[in-house]
Motif scaffolding. Structure first.
Motif, PDB file in Angstrom:
ATOM      1  N   THR A 201       2.052  -2.572  -6.734  1.00 24.42           N
ATOM      2  CA  THR A 201       1.157  -3.045  -5.673  1.00 24.42           C
ATOM      3  C   THR A 201      -0.084  -3.734  -6.243  1.00 24.42           C
ATOM      4  O   THR A 201      -0.792  -4.411  -5.504  1.00 24.42           O
ATOM      5  CB  THR A 201       0.736  -1.892  -4.742  1.00 24.42           C
ATOM      6  OG1 THR A 201       0.135  -0.862  -5.520  1.00 24.42           O
ATOM      7  CG2 THR A 201       1.919  -1.352  -3.968  1.00 24.42           C
TER       8      THR A 201
ATOM      9  N   CYS B 246       0.840  -1.197   0.000  1.00 23.56           N
ATOM     10  CA  CYS B 246       0.000   0.000   0.000  1.00 23.56           C
ATOM     11  C   CYS B 246       0.879   1.252   0.000  1.00 23.56           C
ATOM     12  O   CYS B 246       2.097   1.171   0.132  1.00 23.56           O
ATOM     13  CB  CYS B 246      -0.917   0.017   1.217  1.00 23.56           C
ATOM     14  SG  CYS B 246      -0.034   0.212   2.778  1.00 23.56           S
ATOM     15  N   GLY B 247       0.224   2.386  -0.118  1.00 20.47           N
ATOM     16  CA  GLY B 247       0.949   3.644  -0.133  1.00 20.47           C
ATOM     17  C   GLY B 247       1.678   3.909   1.174  1.00 20.47           C
ATOM     18  O   GLY B 247       2.762   4.494   1.185  1.00 20.47           O
ATOM     19  N   GLY B 248       1.092   3.478   2.279  1.00 21.22           N
ATOM     20  CA  GLY B 248       1.747   3.652   3.570  1.00 21.22           C
ATOM     21  C   GLY B 248       3.041   2.849   3.661  1.00 21.22           C
ATOM     22  O   GLY B 248       4.042   3.313   4.200  1.00 21.22           O
ATOM     23  N   CYS B 249       2.997   1.642   3.099  1.00 22.50           N
ATOM     24  CA  CYS B 249       4.200   0.790   3.074  1.00 22.50           C
ATOM     25  C   CYS B 249       5.284   1.454   2.221  1.00 22.50           C
ATOM     26  O   CYS B 249       6.462   1.492   2.599  1.00 22.50           O
ATOM     27  CB  CYS B 249       3.877  -0.576   2.489  1.00 22.50           C
ATOM     28  SG  CYS B 249       2.635  -1.518   3.377  1.00 22.50           S
TER      29      CYS B 249
ATOM     30  N   LYS C 269      13.161  -2.297   7.863  1.00 26.63           N
ATOM     31  CA  LYS C 269      11.921  -1.516   7.920  1.00 26.63           C
ATOM     32  C   LYS C 269      10.703  -2.397   8.187  1.00 26.63           C
ATOM     33  O   LYS C 269       9.576  -1.925   8.198  1.00 26.63           O
ATOM     34  CB  LYS C 269      11.719  -0.753   6.599  1.00 26.63           C
ATOM     35  CG  LYS C 269      12.728   0.367   6.402  1.00 26.63           C
ATOM     36  CD  LYS C 269      12.526   1.412   7.474  1.00 26.63           C
ATOM     37  CE  LYS C 269      13.477   2.576   7.341  1.00 26.63           C
ATOM     38  NZ  LYS C 269      13.291   3.558   8.418  1.00 26.63           N
TER      39      LYS C 269
ATOM     40  N   ALA D 206       5.615   4.602   1.603  1.00 27.07           N
ATOM     41  CA  ALA D 206       6.126   5.762   2.336  1.00 27.07           C
ATOM     42  C   ALA D 206       7.147   5.336   3.388  1.00 27.07           C
ATOM     43  O   ALA D 206       8.121   6.047   3.639  1.00 27.07           O
ATOM     44  CB  ALA D 206       4.968   6.515   2.979  1.00 27.07           C
ATOM     45  N   THR D 207       6.938   4.173   3.985  1.00 27.68           N
ATOM     46  CA  THR D 207       7.862   3.681   5.010  1.00 27.68           C
ATOM     47  C   THR D 207       9.215   3.292   4.418  1.00 27.68           C
ATOM     48  O   THR D 207      10.260   3.584   4.992  1.00 27.68           O
ATOM     49  CB  THR D 207       7.251   2.465   5.740  1.00 27.68           C
ATOM     50  OG1 THR D 207       6.037   2.880   6.357  1.00 27.68           O
ATOM     51  CG2 THR D 207       8.198   1.909   6.792  1.00 27.68           C
TER      52      THR D 207
ATOM     53  N   THR E 134      10.463   4.248   1.433  1.00 28.86           N
ATOM     54  CA  THR E 134      11.065   5.245   0.537  1.00 28.86           C
ATOM     55  C   THR E 134      12.369   5.844   1.084  1.00 28.86           C
ATOM     56  O   THR E 134      13.377   5.859   0.363  1.00 28.86           O
ATOM     57  CB  THR E 134      10.052   6.355   0.189  1.00 28.86           C
ATOM     58  OG1 THR E 134       9.009   5.774  -0.599  1.00 28.86           O
ATOM     59  CG2 THR E 134      10.704   7.493  -0.585  1.00 28.86           C
TER      60      THR E 134
END
Length: 70
Positions: free
Chosen positions: A36, A12-15, A63, A17-18, A20
């Motif tokens: 994704t 997902c986008g949150g993943c 991460k 972001a983590t 990146t």
């Protein structure tokens, strides 16, 4: 430059972001992206030959994500 592909659990986008900052921090990566929509959540990395698959796997592991070279 070589292209490396990994099956991951980045979904997902949150993943994204983590991971990146960690992936952007690897100096030998020229470009990376995660599909994704693919069931295997394929991470594609274009990098200099100096970067190993193990370095990418270890970076993602730090991460909290899994990666397996495909």
């Amino acid at each position: 430059m070589e292209t490396l592909k990994f099956k991951t659990n980045i979904n997902c986008g949150g993943c994204i972001a983590t991971v990146t900052p960690a992936l952007d921090g690897l100096k030998d990566i020229q470009h990376w992206e995660v599909d994704t929509a693919n069931p295997d959540k394929i991470l594609t990395v274009k990098a200099d030959a100096n970067l190993t698959a193990g370095q990418i796997i270890d970076t993602l592991k730090q991460k909290g994500y899994k990666a397996e070279k495909v």
